[in-house]
Design a protein around this motif. Structure first.
Motif, short mmCIF file in Angstrom:
data_model
loop_
_atom_site.label_atom_id
_atom_site.label_comp_id
_atom_site.label_asym_id
_atom_site.label_seq_id
_atom_site.Cartn_x
_atom_site.Cartn_y
_atom_site.Cartn_z
N GLU A 109 0.84 -1.19 0.00
CA GLU A 109 0.00 0.00 0.00
C GLU A 109 0.88 1.24 0.00
O GLU A 109 1.91 1.29 0.68
CB GLU A 109 -0.91 0.00 1.24
CG GLU A 109 -1.95 1.10 1.21
CD GLU A 109 -2.87 1.04 2.42
OE1 GLU A 109 -3.84 1.81 2.45
OE2 GLU A 109 -2.61 0.22 3.32
N LEU A 110 0.49 2.25 -0.73
CA LEU A 110 1.32 3.45 -0.88
C LEU A 110 0.75 4.66 -0.14
O LEU A 110 1.45 5.31 0.64
CB LEU A 110 1.47 3.79 -2.37
CG LEU A 110 2.22 5.09 -2.71
CD1 LEU A 110 3.68 5.00 -2.28
CD2 LEU A 110 2.11 5.40 -4.19
N THR A 111 -0.52 4.94 -0.37
CA THR A 111 -1.09 6.21 0.10
C THR A 111 -1.13 6.32 1.62
O THR A 111 -0.67 7.30 2.20
CB THR A 111 -2.51 6.39 -0.47
OG1 THR A 111 -2.45 6.30 -1.88
CG2 THR A 111 -3.07 7.73 -0.06
N LEU B 105 -2.68 10.18 -4.55
CA LEU B 105 -1.97 10.73 -3.39
C LEU B 105 -2.18 12.24 -3.31
O LEU B 105 -2.43 12.79 -2.23
CB LEU B 105 -0.49 10.40 -3.49
CG LEU B 105 0.39 10.88 -2.32
CD1 LEU B 105 -0.09 10.28 -1.02
CD2 LEU B 105 1.84 10.54 -2.58
N LYS B 106 -2.08 12.93 -4.46
CA LYS B 106 -2.31 14.38 -4.45
C LYS B 106 -3.74 14.72 -4.02
O LYS B 106 -3.98 15.69 -3.30
CB LYS B 106 -2.03 14.96 -5.85
CG LYS B 106 -0.55 15.09 -6.15
CD LYS B 106 -0.29 15.80 -7.46
CE LYS B 106 -0.60 14.90 -8.62
NZ LYS B 106 -0.19 15.51 -9.92
N GLY B 107 -4.68 13.90 -4.47
CA GLY B 107 -6.06 14.13 -4.07
C GLY B 107 -6.26 14.00 -2.57
O GLY B 107 -7.00 14.78 -1.95
N LEU C 263 -4.55 16.96 -0.70
CA LEU C 263 -5.18 18.25 -0.94
C LEU C 263 -6.08 18.66 0.22
O LEU C 263 -6.21 19.85 0.53
CB LEU C 263 -5.98 18.19 -2.24
CG LEU C 263 -6.74 19.47 -2.65
CD1 LEU C 263 -5.75 20.58 -2.97
CD2 LEU C 263 -7.63 19.18 -3.86
N PHE C 264 -6.69 17.69 0.88
CA PHE C 264 -7.63 17.98 1.97
C PHE C 264 -6.95 18.00 3.34
O PHE C 264 -7.63 18.09 4.36
CB PHE C 264 -8.77 16.95 1.96
CG PHE C 264 -9.64 17.03 0.75
CD1 PHE C 264 -10.67 17.94 0.68
CD2 PHE C 264 -9.40 16.22 -0.36
CE1 PHE C 264 -11.48 18.03 -0.45
CE2 PHE C 264 -10.19 16.31 -1.49
CZ PHE C 264 -11.24 17.21 -1.54
N ARG C 265 -5.62 17.94 3.36
CA ARG C 265 -4.90 17.99 4.63
C ARG C 265 -4.50 19.43 4.92
O ARG C 265 -3.83 20.08 4.12
CB ARG C 265 -3.65 17.10 4.54
CG ARG C 265 -2.99 16.86 5.88
CD ARG C 265 -1.75 16.00 5.73
NE ARG C 265 -1.22 15.69 7.04
CZ ARG C 265 -0.48 16.53 7.77
NH1 ARG C 265 -0.21 17.73 7.30
NH2 ARG C 265 -0.03 16.18 8.96
N ARG C 266 -4.90 19.94 6.06
CA ARG C 266 -4.61 21.32 6.42
C ARG C 266 -3.10 21.54 6.59
O ARG C 266 -2.39 20.67 7.09
CB ARG C 266 -5.32 21.71 7.72
CG ARG C 266 -6.82 21.84 7.59
CD ARG C 266 -7.44 22.27 8.91
NE ARG C 266 -8.88 22.43 8.81
CZ ARG C 266 -9.48 23.55 8.43
NH1 ARG C 266 -8.74 24.62 8.13
NH2 ARG C 266 -10.79 23.63 8.36
N GLY C 267 -2.67 22.72 6.19
CA GLY C 267 -1.26 23.11 6.38
C GLY C 267 -0.29 22.38 5.49
O GLY C 267 0.91 22.37 5.78
N VAL D 128 1.01 20.68 -1.78
CA VAL D 128 1.37 19.57 -2.65
C VAL D 128 1.81 20.13 -3.99
O VAL D 128 1.09 20.92 -4.61
CB VAL D 128 0.19 18.61 -2.85
CG1 VAL D 128 0.63 17.39 -3.66
CG2 VAL D 128 -0.39 18.18 -1.52
N THR D 129 3.00 19.76 -4.43
CA THR D 129 3.55 20.29 -5.68
C THR D 129 4.08 19.15 -6.53
O THR D 129 4.83 18.30 -6.04
CB THR D 129 4.69 21.29 -5.41
OG1 THR D 129 4.19 22.35 -4.59
CG2 THR D 129 5.23 21.86 -6.70
N SER D 130 3.67 19.12 -7.79
CA SER D 130 4.24 18.18 -8.75
C SER D 130 5.44 18.82 -9.42
O SER D 130 5.38 19.99 -9.81
CB SER D 130 3.21 17.78 -9.81
OG SER D 130 2.15 17.06 -9.23
#
Length: 648
Positions: free
Chosen positions: A581-583, A627-629, A632-636, A639-641
């Motif tokens: 599992e990754l995420t 993972l970016k999705g 995105l909903f994590r405060r503070g 996320v940059t590609s």
């Protein structure tokens, strides 16, 4: 090893490249093949300065905004007969009441069209019932009017396309497609959607000729048919074969309830009358005058053809059937099975199909107005590169296609859903206009109050008749759908209000330096990883970390060997994930980093290599998107590609 930097990078002014020309169309980054396909289908982009050139004349406007109303002549008579000549009644009882019902509908048309002329001159910016209700009746009535209109336009497309398919299947050469009614309807929806995506002016030109061909052909049917029936000219009428009629030819009962129900079915002839008042800005200047003239043309054509077809039907005595339309039976009786009948059927199929264009012209425009007020997603307020509200067009096509599939493409099954929304918006619009005249008391306001007052009362009575007589046939559904849409409007508005509140600036703005932790996700050690690390260094982070997820000892050993080649003594944290599992493991790791340096801004850098061929993306793992999705909903967390472009 932790890398600490107390100095902060300087801000740099962003200077546009010297060769940028804002007057030129933006070059989109679509793959060349997709961009070429898009341009071949919808055309080259139009500049905002060209919007006035997209306005339409009265002749084109009649085709664009009146095709829905005029097309109802092809099925309104049939819908009346389906009620008064089937079931408990019979053809012998139903035909005598057909003309009186048609006269009542024609009188209603006269009242409604006169009322909407008042609306056009009072509200030349368009929006029809929604804007009138918003300005004069308040928020809730305006939302009910807006919901009624949007539902009405969706049903307009579904009813028009299903009626068009019925006309096509009435041509003997296409009778074999009767088992594919829905598929034919979906193809027609796709075609009319594509034409509308090309722009209002182009769609108007495309639909103008078939509309006028229908008007002339249907007019010829009425004139020649009445000449044959009343004067015995041209060899008289050919009788209709009633052997296949499913109902009784004689006997039965026809009470007041069935007569009123037949009237409510015939009242669908008024659908689309409000369309011109919604789309006034689309007309050439002076827009209000041109729109009002077009409305008068439409009412005259619709009333004449509808009454004429009802009178002709009493002579021909057609039998309502899903296999062959009443108009087809009238055509066979008047023209025979020769070329004129074929022209009539093709013209009928075209006008019924293109009647959906009225909804395509108005639904996106009304959605734009409602979205501008904050009750629909803002995407519906955006114009596409052809200066049309393309998102609204696509939404309308999807909703109408769903209805076609759900109701099997049968016109009669959709009609009961149709009229409730129509007369709800009529009633609110006319009531709002009465308030408008009483509030402003402009010159001639007494006449306006009289016209709109009669319109409001009449349409309200018809609304009650439709709701009561058609309730068990499906009229209950709009009574649920419309309030549901209103609740949706309020939900969207509440969301935007919360967003505005959350983005509102405080009275005093303070910008202070903040500690910065950068985490580089490492799937493997390659050039893309090195580019991400180089970018991470440029951010001057307070803490710089790298992290990878492995499944077993061999994978950990392999990646540590490759990581040893990376300069800078950057620590690589290895997370074991025996279930591959990754995420979830990465999210737990970011939580731990955040707890370790509380108060830091955490930036997660995701290296991604980009292949040159669009289809190449399907050959690679796209787990970074998931993972970016989640991040995105994590405060503070930022996320940059970091893309690394390959020539592969």
């Amino acid at each position: 090893m932790e890398l600490r930097h107390r100095d902060h990078p300087r801000r740099h002014d962003v200077v546009a490249p010297a060769d940028d020309d804002p007057s030129q169309p933006t070059v989109e980054s679509h793959p060349p093949m997709l961009e070429t396909l898009k341009r071949s289908l919808v055309g080259a982009p139009l500049a905002s300065s060209e919007i006035d050139e997209q306005r339409i004349s009265k002749r084109v406007g009649l085709a664009v905004f009146s095709s829905d109303a005029i097309s109802s002549t092809a099925y309104a008579t049939e819908e009346i007969l389906f009620v008064v000549a089937l079931g408990a009644s019979s053809l012998a009882l139903g035909l005598p009441v057909l003309v009186p019902i048609a006269l009542a509908v024609a009188l209603l048309l006269l009242i409604v069209s006169a009322s909407y002329r008042q609306t056009i001159h009072s509200y030349p910016s368009g929006g029809g019932s929604y804007v009138v209700s918003r300005e004069n009746l308040g928020e809730t009535p305006s939302l009910v009017a807006g919901a009624s209109l949007l539902v009405d336009y969706i049903l307009t497309v579904a009813v028009s396309i299903s009626a068009g398919v019925a006309a096509i299947l009435s041509i003997p050469a296409f009778a074999g497609l009767r088992d594919h009614r829905v598929a034919v309807g979906l193809v027609l929806v796709a075609l009319i959607t594509l034409v509308n995506l090309r722009g209002v002016k182009e769609s108007g030109r495309a639909f103008a000729i078939p509309t006028y061909v229908y008007i002339v052909t249907f007019g010829a049917l009425v004139v020649v048919g009445l000449a044959k029936a009343e004067l015995g000219l041209f060899g008289g009428l050919s009788p209709v074969d009633a052997e296949g009629f499913e109902g009784a030819l004689n006997g039965g009962e026809l009470g007041l309830f069935l007569v009123l129900k037949g009237f409510s079915s015939g009242a669908v002839a008024l659908t689309g009358v409000e369309a011109i008042s919604n789309g006034v800005p689309a007309f050439q200047k002076p827009a209000p005058r041109n729109a009002a003239v077009t409305l008068s043309w439409m009412a005259a054509i619709l009333g004449t053809l509808f009454l004429g077809s009802a009178v002709l039907a009493t002579a021909v005595m057609p039998v309502p059937s899903h296999d062959q339309t009443v108009i087809a039976q009238l055509g066979l009786a008047v023209f025979g099975s020769g070329p004129l009948f074929l022209v009539l059927q093709i013209a009928t199929a075209c006008i019924l199909t293109m009647a959906a264009n009225t909804a395509y012209a108005d639904f996106p425009r009304l959605s734009f107005i409602i979205a501008g007020d904050g009750y629909l997603p803002r995407q519906l307020a955006n114009r596409g590169d052809r200066l049309v509200f393309s998102n609204g067009i696509l939404l309308l096509a999807a909703a109408a296609s769903t209805l076609l599939i759900g109701f099997g493409g049968i016109t009669t099954a959709l009609i009961p859903l149709y009229a409730v929304g129509v007369f709800t918006s009529f009633t609110l619009s006319q009531t709002g206009m009465v308030r408008h005249h009483l509030r402003l008391r402009e010159a001639g306001w007494q006449r306006g109050v009289a016209i709109n007052g009669v319109g409001a009362f009449t349409t309200f009575v018809v609304l009650l008749i439709v709701a009561i007589t058609k309730f068990s046939s499906g009229a209950w559904l709009p009574l649920i759908v419309i309030p549901t849409v209103v609740v949706l409007f309020r939900g969207v508005s509440s969301h935007y209000q919360r967003v505005r509140s959350g983005l509102r600036l405080p009275d005093r703005i303070v910008l202070e330096p903040t500690a910065h932790t950068v985490v580089v996700l490492v799937g493997d050690v390659h050039r893309g990883t090195v580019e991400a690390l180089r970018y991470a260094w440029s951010l001057h982070p307070t803490h710089l970390l790298a992290v990878t997820v492995v499944a077993d000892d061999d994978a950990e050993t392999a990646i540590r060997e490759r990581w040893a080649r990376v300069p800078g003594d950057i620590r690589l944290d290895v997370i074991r994930s025996p279930y591959r599992e990754l995420t979830r493991p990465l999210l737990r790791y970011v939580d731990e980093v955040d707890d370790r340096w509380d108060g830091d801004i955490v930036t997660v850098l995701i290296p991604e290599f980009v292949v040159s061929r669009w289809w190449g993306h399907f050959l690679h793992n796209n787990s970074a998107l998931l993972l970016k999705g989640r991040l995105l909903f994590r405060r503070g967390t930022v996320v940059t590609s970091v893309p690394y472009h390959l020539n592969a």
